[in-house]
Design a protein around this motif. Structure first.
Motif, short mmCIF file in Angstrom:
data_model
loop_
_atom_site.label_atom_id
_atom_site.label_comp_id
_atom_site.label_asym_id
_atom_site.label_seq_id
_atom_site.Cartn_x
_atom_site.Cartn_y
_atom_site.Cartn_z
N TYR A 79 49.22 23.97 40.36
CA TYR A 79 49.49 22.59 40.54
C TYR A 79 50.63 22.23 39.22
CZ TYR A 79 49.27 17.62 40.38
OH TYR A 79 49.48 16.01 40.37
N LEU A 80 50.44 22.75 38.00
CA LEU A 80 51.21 22.48 37.09
C LEU A 80 52.60 23.14 37.17
CD1 LEU A 80 48.91 22.57 33.82
CD2 LEU A 80 49.96 20.73 34.74
N ILE A 81 52.88 24.13 37.86
CA ILE A 81 53.97 25.02 38.19
C ILE A 81 54.76 24.26 39.18
CG2 ILE A 81 55.00 26.93 39.16
CD1 ILE A 81 52.88 28.75 37.99
N VAL A 82 54.28 24.02 40.30
CA VAL A 82 54.78 23.55 41.42
C VAL A 82 55.10 22.00 41.23
CG1 VAL A 82 54.65 22.91 44.09
CG2 VAL A 82 54.02 25.10 42.97
N PHE A 83 54.11 21.03 41.08
CA PHE A 83 54.14 19.75 40.79
C PHE A 83 54.60 19.39 39.40
CE2 PHE A 83 51.50 20.21 44.41
CZ PHE A 83 52.14 19.38 45.73
N GLY A 84 54.11 19.59 38.53
CA GLY A 84 54.14 19.30 37.09
C GLY A 84 55.47 19.79 36.51
N SER A 85 55.94 20.87 37.04
CA SER A 85 57.32 21.31 36.44
C SER A 85 58.45 21.52 37.54
CB SER A 85 57.16 22.87 36.10
OG SER A 85 56.05 22.67 34.94
N MET A 86 58.25 21.95 38.75
CA MET A 86 59.31 21.96 39.53
C MET A 86 59.71 20.92 40.32
SD MET A 86 58.26 25.54 41.59
CE MET A 86 59.81 25.65 42.61
N VAL A 87 58.65 19.91 40.40
CA VAL A 87 58.85 18.49 41.05
C VAL A 87 59.29 17.48 39.74
CG1 VAL A 87 57.87 16.57 42.41
CG2 VAL A 87 57.54 18.75 43.05
N GLY A 88 58.06 17.24 39.09
CA GLY A 88 58.24 16.30 38.07
C GLY A 88 59.03 16.19 37.05
#
Length: 312
Positions: free
Chosen positions: A220-229
């Motif tokens: 979750y943190l890789i995809v949403f927290g970092s790549m998106v956010g």
């Protein structure tokens, strides 16, 4: 587009404090999981940008990338991940809400830039709102490590504020580069630094990293927290100013409160409601000038179009 991206960023970042806490509680080493998160996200984004021919590997050779990574990623998250072993996510949210205030203070004292009274008042209102919103739910157990955790988060916010201001100059200097590529480059350096720190300070147990909650938190943190956010954050810094996107730190507790009320039917007290209203008022004050400029842009566009139309 700016407002839509801002809302998406706030929704994503509003859940990252909890996601970090879930991973740490599952036994994932803080520095290792943070480093893996940012290095993986940065590499995936950067390779994608190179494949799209919107970035070159030579971008990684510039010192500005690792300086930004040192501030925005390494300095901010090494302290936050370590602190959340000893500080609740609610207390972390309150302490992290000092970020926009620190940015304004650095602008006024270090960069000698003019800071409006309205923006400063907005930051103070926003911070007061976060305290009203979160403090009743915060359990405080005073100990040496609790105090060190609080200090660590504040130091991390100083890194974050410095990085946000510095990244604005980096974006201006590398105007031909995509903000997505610049963000990916700084995450690569920041993630690598976190893994090096982990190598000297932590013992990695594969069984803890393979726990379902640890894997779910990391993905979750890789995809949403970092790549998106973080990509949206960098884009908003490029399009507006460092303070505007940083006000997500005021919004995240409101999102947590709303999710708790909707999903778990948690009670919302009057102080919490007052805190949410105060926070929103503070954000309006902080971003009043930015919003006014955004509203003027369509009017200017119409002014440019109308004379042309009147000639035809």
């Amino acid at each position: 587009m700016v407002i839509i991206n801002y809302v998406v960023m706030c929704l994503v970042f509003g859940t990252t404090f909890l996601a970090i806490k879930i991973g740490i509680d599952a036994g994932a080493p803080p520095f290792f999981s943070a480093g893996l998160r940012f290095l993986a996200a940065g590499l995936l984004l950067f390779i994608w940008m190179v494949w799209k021919k919107q970035a070159r590997f030579s971008l990684l050779l510039h010192k500005e990338m690792w300086i930004t990574g040192l501030c925005l990623t390494f300095g901010t998250f090494s302290t936050l991940y370590w602190a959340e072993q000893h500080v609740t996510s609610g207390a972390a949210a309150i302490l992290s809400a000092t970020g926009p205030i620190m940015i304004l203070l650095l602008q006024a004292t270090v960069l000698r830039e003019r800071v409006t009274g309205k923006a400063l008042l907005g930051c103070l209102l926003g911070f007061a709102g976060v305290v009203l919103l979160v403090f009743p739910q915060v359990s405080i157990t005073v100990s040496l490590f609790w105090l060190l955790g609080c200090v660590a988060i504040l130091i991390g916010e100083l890194f974050y504020s410095s990085g946000a201001l510095y990244s604005k100059r980096v974006i201006q200097r590398f105007a031909d580069a995509s903000p997505i590529a610049l963000n990916a480059a700084q995450m690569i350096y920041g993630g690598t630094a976190l893994l090096v720190l982990s190598l000297f300070t932590e013992k990695i147990h594969p069984e803890t990293m393979l726990a379902p909650s640890a894997i779910g938190s990391l993905l979750y943190l890789i995809v949403f927290g970092s790549m998106v956010g973080h990509t949206i954050f960098y884009w908003l810094v490029a399009k507006t100013n460092p303070v505007f996107p940083s006000t997500w730190l005021y919004i995240s507790p409101i999102i947590a409160m709303a999710l708790g009320a909707i999903l778990y039917r948690e009670a919302v007290s009057w102080p919490m409601a007052a805190g949410a209203a105060t926070t929103i008022l503070g954000i309006v004050f902080i971003n009043a000038d930015t919003l006014r400029q955004m509203m003027k842009r369509p009017e200017k566009a119409k002014e440019l179009v109308c004379p042309v139309q009147s000639r035809t």
